[in-house]
Design an enzyme around this catalytic site. Structure first.
Site, PDB file in Angstrom:
ATOM      1  N   ASP A 180      -2.769   4.737  -2.659  1.00  0.00           N
ATOM      2  CA  ASP A 180      -3.708   5.461  -1.826  1.00  0.00           C
ATOM      3  C   ASP A 180      -4.085   6.796  -2.469  1.00  0.00           C
ATOM      4  O   ASP A 180      -3.213   7.525  -2.967  1.00  0.00           O
ATOM      5  CB  ASP A 180      -3.069   5.689  -0.452  1.00  0.00           C
ATOM      6  CG  ASP A 180      -3.993   6.306   0.555  1.00  0.00           C
ATOM      7  OD1 ASP A 180      -4.993   5.663   0.901  1.00  0.00           O
ATOM      8  OD2 ASP A 180      -3.706   7.435   1.008  1.00  0.00           O
ATOM      9  N   ASP A 211       0.868  -1.180   0.000  1.00  0.00           N
ATOM     10  CA  ASP A 211       0.000   0.000   0.000  1.00  0.00           C
ATOM     11  C   ASP A 211       0.900   1.223   0.000  1.00  0.00           C
ATOM     12  O   ASP A 211       1.578   1.512   0.984  1.00  0.00           O
ATOM     13  CB  ASP A 211      -0.876  -0.021   1.250  1.00  0.00           C
ATOM     14  CG  ASP A 211      -2.151   0.785   1.093  1.00  0.00           C
ATOM     15  OD1 ASP A 211      -2.137   1.754   0.324  1.00  0.00           O
ATOM     16  OD2 ASP A 211      -3.150   0.442   1.752  1.00  0.00           O
ATOM     17  N   ASP A 222     -11.204   1.149   5.755  1.00  0.00           N
ATOM     18  CA  ASP A 222     -11.841   2.459   5.912  1.00  0.00           C
ATOM     19  C   ASP A 222     -13.361   2.371   5.962  1.00  0.00           C
ATOM     20  O   ASP A 222     -14.040   3.401   5.976  1.00  0.00           O
ATOM     21  CB  ASP A 222     -11.444   3.391   4.754  1.00  0.00           C
ATOM     22  CG  ASP A 222     -10.043   3.955   4.911  1.00  0.00           C
ATOM     23  OD1 ASP A 222      -9.559   4.034   6.048  1.00  0.00           O
ATOM     24  OD2 ASP A 222      -9.440   4.313   3.885  1.00  0.00           O
TER      25      ASP A 222
END
Length: 558
Positions: free
Chosen positions: A198, A97, A324
């Site tokens: 991201d 990530d 999230d």
């Protein structure tokens, strides 16, 4: 979708909560390595791990202070190398990530910028105050408040679209871009097989920095040079590595832009996440509210995106949950009534649409929201900030806690239940966050039950590979009498699939629920279902939370 990734599927690991190997209460890279056989048995091809690079952890690792070293709480470089080696041996690719829109304020680049170094000030977005001395524009941080922070020593503001400790990088500076490309090359040499980027569609800011207009998309989403930048990154890093899977987090993206990002001919990304269907249980399109699921909105959003991106030659990464988001079973299923059957129904309606599935740890076990009842139980900076914001808006503490219980990111961050021992086998110590009411069944228990949610997911991922022709084919929605009934075809060059799912506790005659004109005489064969159904005929009744996938024009099986 590129042919090399037609059978790809992603399993997301939230490293802090997956498995703790040393008893300190925090998940780590060695814990991920120990869990690899489990992920392989499930059937995923790639393991996306949330950030494990050096970070002060102001935003759970999405504030990187050193892109080339491992955060000590998660292990060492040797641990990562061992993880990559064993993943390769199991046929799994490790996916990192990468947070390239911003760094931590503790990154050496930003520290040099604060010290007055002009070179590194240009690595970030510093601007003079407005004529009245205030912020350069009205942009708001996603975590609440202004997106600008004043630095008295410099008499300038810097931009942070997220926390104050997450200053945005200046992608207009070619030196910044080259630094980031070099970082990707560094990790490729370590054997990394994929990258999730991201908030990648926020990296390009309009250089006149206009005010945001209420009700319209923020000016920094899908900015003027974003496709140029992502294409440049692809050509600079991945041209010689066609096997690498690249995924973009594309919040606020529209269908056209996501199609552009993921059209193989444009050489940008392989697939991307959109979040519009995550608003189907919002009130007035606002996240921090109590809400109920709007099945019509969910269906219209999903179907329009699948059709639109398909027509644009793009590729969606389909997901229900991530680090999230609250848990899918609590949002779209029936955790209190029929948790197992509804979890399978929720999986069916999405993951047979095509694209590349992304399964968040615990989804395959039917994990639920945590059900926290006190602010002290929350760890997430966004949730804690919005508690204060909502209270200042005049909402009662009881109301705010109900909203947090429904919306907090911590719902997806509780520890993974490996077994029924202390802390569900996640740690021998005290976990950094407790599971609350999130656990339906442990991984150990689920693997022992042939009809479990785990085995349903396992079979589904295997079947997707068997029916890749249809999954990569044309999506055609079917008319239904009720909003909670989802029905569609996937038509490939060699086969056609019919998917019907009832996301409710109401039943009805199938012929009345779904427009099936022309199917009566068509040979069918059951591919997968979450209940006992006829093998070579469609059922007469559509039962509560029923989910079925049939192959059409199929040879009859005895």
């Amino acid at each position: 979708m590129r042919d090399i990734h037609r059978k790809a599927s992603i399993y997301q690991v939230y490293i802090k909560s997956f498995r703790d190997s040393n008893g300190d209460g925090m998940g780590d890279l060695e814990g991920v390595r120990q869990g690899l056989p489990y992920i392989r048995r499930l059937g995923a091809t790639h393991v996306w791990i949330t950030p494990f690079l050096c970070s002060p952890q102001d935003d759970n690792g999405y504030d990187v202070s050193d892109y080339r070293n491992i955060e000590p709480m998660f292990g060492t470089m040797r641990d990562l190398e061992r993880l990559v080696t064993e993943a390769d041996a199991l046929g799994l690719g490790i996916m990192m990530d990468m947070v390239f829109n911003h760094t931590s304020s503790q990154h050496v680049w930003f520290q040099k910028a604060l010290a007055g170094d002009k070179k590194y000030q240009d690595y970030y977005i510093f601007r003079d105050p407005a004529p009245d001395g205030g912020a350069p524009n009205n942009w708001q941080s996603s975590f609440g408040g202004s997106a600008w922070e004043f630095v008295p020593a410099l008499n300038k503001y810097y931009l942070h679209l997220y926390a104050v400790s997450q200053p945005d990088l200046n992608w207009e500076n070619p030196q910044v871009r080259q630094e980031l490309y070099d970082i990707l090359q560094f990790w490729l040499q370590k054997g990394i097989k994929g990258f999730r980027f991201d908030v990648i569609n926020e990296i390009s800011k309009p250089q006149d920095f206009p005010d945001a207009v209420p009700g319209q998309r923020e000016p920094f989403i899908n900015g003027p040079r974003v496709h140029e930048f992502v294409h440049e990154m692809n050509r600079a890093v991945f041209a010689e590595h066609p096997e690498i899977l690249t995924v973009g987090e594309l919040a606020g993206c529209d269908i056209q832009n996501l199609s552009w990002f993921t059209d193989p001919a444009r050489q940008e990304l392989d697939t991307g996440f959109q979040f519009h269907h995550m608003r189907a249980d919002y009130t007035d399109n606002q996240k921090w509210t109590e809400g109920r699921l709007n099945h019509r909105l969910l269906k219209d959003t999903l179907f329009s995106w699948v059709e639109g991106v398909e027509k644009g030659s793009g590729c969606l990464s389909l997901f229900w949950s991530n680090h999230d988001q609250p848990r899918a079973l609590s949002r779209f299923g029936d955790p209190a009534g029929q948790p197992e059957k509804s979890a399978k129904a929720v999986a069916t309606v999405l993951y047979w649409m095509g694209g590349i599935p992304s399964i968040f740890q615990g989804e395959e076990l039917g994990m639920k929201n945590a059900g926290f009842t006190a602010l002290e139980q929350y760890k997430d900076v966004e949730s804690i900030n919005h508690y204060k914001i909502l209270r200042e808006q005049g909402k009662s503490e009881e109301e705010v806690l109900r909203i947090l219980a429904q919306r907090s990111r911590d719902n997806g961050r509780t520890v993974f239940p490996w077994d029924c021992s202390h802390a569900h086998g996640f740690t021998t110590g005290e976990p950094w966050i407790w599971s609350g009411d999130s656990v339906l069944c442990s991984a150990e228990e689920e693997e022992k039950k042939p009809d479990s949610i785990f085995h349903f997911y396992q079979r589904m991922l295997a079947l997707r590979c068997e029916h890749v022709d249809a999954l990569c084919g044309t999506f055609r929605p079917l008319h239904t009498a009720r909003d909670a009934v989802f029905a569609y075809e996937k038509c490939g060059t060699e086969e056609k699939l019919l998917v019907i799912v009832n996301l409710s506790d109401q039943s009805g005659a199938l012929a009345e629920e779904v427009e099936l004109k022309g199917y009566e005489a068509e040979p069918v064969c059951l591919v997968q279902a979450n209940e006992e159904l006829p093998k070579n005929a469609l059922p007469r009744q559509l039962m509560p939370w029923s989910a079925m996938v049939y192959k059409l024009n199929a040879k009859q099986e005895k």
